[in-house]
Enzyme design. Structure first.
Site, mmCIF file in Angstrom:
data_model
loop_
_atom_site.group_PDB
_atom_site.id
_atom_site.type_symbol
_atom_site.label_atom_id
_atom_site.label_comp_id
_atom_site.label_asym_id
_atom_site.label_seq_id
_atom_site.Cartn_x
_atom_site.Cartn_y
_atom_site.Cartn_z
ATOM 1 N N ASP A 175 4.506 -14.764 11.012
ATOM 2 C CA ASP A 175 3.167 -15.180 10.604
ATOM 3 C C ASP A 175 2.184 -14.035 10.858
ATOM 4 O O ASP A 175 1.738 -13.828 11.989
ATOM 5 C CB ASP A 175 2.806 -16.426 11.436
ATOM 6 C CG ASP A 175 1.490 -17.052 11.027
ATOM 7 O OD1 ASP A 175 0.618 -16.335 10.527
ATOM 8 O OD2 ASP A 175 1.349 -18.272 11.235
ATOM 9 N N GLU A 206 0.821 -1.217 0.000
ATOM 10 C CA GLU A 206 0.000 0.000 0.000
ATOM 11 C C GLU A 206 0.850 1.260 0.000
ATOM 12 O O GLU A 206 1.764 1.402 0.822
ATOM 13 C CB GLU A 206 -0.919 0.005 1.237
ATOM 14 C CG GLU A 206 -1.915 1.142 1.206
ATOM 15 C CD GLU A 206 -2.879 1.130 2.393
ATOM 16 O OE1 GLU A 206 -2.774 0.249 3.252
ATOM 17 O OE2 GLU A 206 -3.734 2.041 2.431
ATOM 18 N N HIS A 222 -1.763 10.660 1.307
ATOM 19 C CA HIS A 222 -1.938 9.304 0.780
ATOM 20 C C HIS A 222 -2.012 9.334 -0.742
ATOM 21 O O HIS A 222 -1.339 8.560 -1.431
ATOM 22 C CB HIS A 222 -3.197 8.671 1.372
ATOM 23 C CG HIS A 222 -3.448 7.280 0.868
ATOM 24 N ND1 HIS A 222 -2.624 6.233 1.186
ATOM 25 C CD2 HIS A 222 -4.390 6.789 0.047
ATOM 26 C CE1 HIS A 222 -3.065 5.143 0.584
ATOM 27 N NE2 HIS A 222 -4.142 5.464 -0.125
ATOM 28 N N LYS A 282 -6.658 -0.793 11.759
ATOM 29 C CA LYS A 282 -6.151 -1.171 10.424
ATOM 30 C C LYS A 282 -4.901 -0.355 10.120
ATOM 31 O O LYS A 282 -3.905 -0.873 9.614
ATOM 32 C CB LYS A 282 -7.236 -0.941 9.365
ATOM 33 C CG LYS A 282 -6.844 -1.371 7.955
ATOM 34 C CD LYS A 282 -6.088 -0.325 7.175
ATOM 35 C CE LYS A 282 -5.782 -0.779 5.767
ATOM 36 N NZ LYS A 282 -4.850 0.096 5.047
#
Ligand SMILES: CC(C)(COP(=O)([O-])OP(=O)([O-])OC[C@H]1O[C@@H](n2cnc3c(N)ncnc32)[C@H](O)[C@@H]1OP(=O)([O-])[O-])[C@@H](O)C(=O)NCCC(=O)NCCSC(=O)C[C@@](C)(O)CC(=O)[O-]
Ligand SMILES: NC(=O)C1=CN([C@@H]2O[C@H](COP(=O)(O)OP(=O)(O)OC[C@H]3O[C@@H](n4cnc5c(N)ncnc54)[C@H](OP(=O)(O)O)[C@@H]3O)[C@@H](O)[C@H]2O)C=CC1
Length: 451
Positions: A298, A86, A395, A282
């Site tokens: 993991d 991202e 962003h 998030k």
């Protein structure tokens, strides 16, 4: 078109698997074969290594591997490797690192390192009898019969920490657990814990079978449901924090008081409002997952654990918190996370080895610190943008290249757009509009037609 099931796919060669998927799902497209092969490594041994990490592999899936420099952590400077697709995540982490570098940096403390696993089993009989047998005999036998498995771990200072018999019958009839706590040192511990648990299950069954105080019905009623570690590790916690005198938070035309009020309110909203908490967390996971992936750990385990922890008080809430006390602003995260610097892919994947080397070959506790810092930094950057400029400005500045690459812009065109958007906020449609203007066409379809 309906597709055919395939028998023995795993036994086909790599070429055979590719041929099958291309014929069955991609209309025999030769270009698809090229795309899959284009990502193979020229070094056959290296390719074989990657193929063998997983199953039915036909290609490699690249992820950008970036570096976020200038992280002052416990008074030492680090560059944090991050694997993430991202845009703006690495930039945001870097920006937060730069900000805190001149304000005392990040501090990390490992609060606990206990991992857990359970033997889930059914038993129809007298609980007191079971408990008595567990406390007087079975528990010692569980330790004894896993001595071989735990030998090396004990020598390192780890092993089995505690064993408990848990009565869960109020939630599900006849359901009991052996809850086991472990110290797994520099490994995440999944394989070690699962091996111990499977031996526990055998021992439990054998001990009850051999114990004449249990009736034959009670003996027959024992059913092992499953033996598995828990990815929820609320007693394996690292804290990462930043703090500074409030006046150091003033920037541009935003006063320190104004910034703190807006920032604290945003954190408070994430603490009380699950819709916001999910997005807030998030953003934290943007940082956490990137480092977890770059260091070969993991990320599904880390994600699952973080979200369960975020719900520990009965509703989903923020993983980060802040306070102002005696003129000091403090912002922190308590992150439960089971990580390894030994085991899994950590000593196999060449880029993972390199990432760990960049971090100074950390042990598992140190890696917990890096991961929590990346999460905290990410959250700081995102909140700072959200409560000041808004998220889209920064962003979309980073996302611009993705839009231009989709349009197959030339290098000159890309340079033009970077310049064009210096004083404007990027949006998808303004890029397209300006791009069409630049190319002298009415819409993107016309460009596609020209190709
Ligand atoms: C994006 C920035 C950093 C721009 O911020 P800016 O102020 O425009 O950046 P700048 O050009 O002034 O540069 C300042 C520093 O930022 C970093 N930086 C700046 N640009 C780059 C770049 N190209 N490559 C690498 N590093 C970069 C770098 O450290 C640089 O220092 P320098 O290297 O020049 O000494 C800022 O606006 C920001 O932090 N935004 C937050 C972005 C973010 O959180 N992204 C995550 C994706 S959105 C999301 O998934 C989560 C969210 C937001 O929904 C979570 C939530 O809601 O809480
Ligand atoms: N639910 C889940 O999350 C599950 C995850 N997994 C996967 O399991 C893998 C991780 O398992 P894990 O058991 O950590 O890894 P490994 O089994 O690959 O390696 C861990 C082993 O390394 C040895 N070791 C050597 N040096 C050290 C040291 N300093 N500290 C600790 N151990 C050391 C230990 O074996 P010894 O003591 O014998 O020397 C230890 O058990 C990951 O790939 C994960 O994806 C698997 C199943 C379930």
């Amino acid at each position: 078109m309906k597709h055919q099931a395939v028998e023995g796919f795993s036994k086909l060669s790599k070429e055979g698997k590719i041929e099958w998927v291309v014929n069955e799902y991609l209309n025999g497209d030769e270009k698809a074969i090229q795309t899959l092969k284009q990502y193979w490594n020229d070094d056959a041994d290296l390719q074989k290594l990657h193929d063998e990490f997983s199953e039915n592999t036909v290609s490699n899936f690249y992820m950008p591997f970036g570096l976020a420099p200038n992280f002052l952590i416990n008074n030492e400077l680090f560059a944090i490797p991050m694997a993430v697709e991202e845009s703006s995540v690495v930039a945001a982490a870097s920006k937060a690192a730069k900000f805190w570098q001149t304000r005392g940096g990040f501090k990390t403390t490992v609060l606990s390192t206990t991992k857990l696993g359970h033997v889930h089993f059914m038993y129809e009989g007298d609980f007191e009898k079971l408990k008595n047998a567990f406390d007087t005999k079975i528990s010692a036998q569980l330790i004894e019969t896993t001595n071989d498995i735990t030998k090396n771990m004990r020598a390192r200072g780890g092993g089995i920490l505690a064993l408990e018999l848990i009565d869960k019958t109020s939630e599900l009839a006849n359901y009991y657990q052996i809850k086991a706590s472990f110290e797994t040192m520099d490994s995440m511990g999944a394989n070690f814990i699962n091996s111990c648990l499977e031996q526990f299950a055998k021992t439990l069954r054998a001990e009850i079978e051999a114990d004449d105080t249990f009736t034959s019905d009670e003996k027959d009623s024992i059913q092992i449901v499953m033996c598995i570690l828990s990815n929820y590790t609320p007693d394996c916690i690292v804290r990462a924090e930043v703090s500074c005198p409030i006046e150091q938070l003033a920037e541009g035309n935003v006063t320190a008081e104004e910034f703190i009020e807006k920032f604290s309110r945003a954190v408070r909203i994430a603490e009380i409002e699950p819709y916001r908490a999910t997005t807030h967390n998030k953003g934290i996971m943007n940082g956490i997952d990137s480092v977890v992936i770059a260091t070969g750990n993991d990320f599904r385990a880390v994600e699952a654990c973080a979200h369960t922890y975020a719900s520990k008080d009965g509703h989903y809430s923020s993983l980060t918190h802040c306070e102002v006390k005696d003129g000091i602003f403090r912002f922190w995260i308590d992150l439960p996370t089971a990580l390894g610097t030994i085991g899994g892919l950590t000593n196999l994947h060449p880029l993972v080895k390199l990432a760990l080397a960049v971090l100074g070959k950390p042990n598992a506790k140190e890696l917990m610190g890096f991961v929590a810092v990346a999460g905290l930094a990410q959250n700081f950057a995102a909140l700072r943008s959200l409560v000041t400029t808004g998220i889209q400005k920064g962003h979309m500045k980073m996302h611009l290249m993705n839009i231009l690459n989709q349009l197959e812009a030339t290098e000159n065109e890309k340079n033009y757009f970077v310049n064009y958007f210096k004083d404007k906020t990027v949006t998808h449609h303004t890029v397209i509009e300006e791009f069409c203007k630049l190319r002298g066409v009415k819409n993107v379809e016309e460009i596609k037609k020209d190709k």
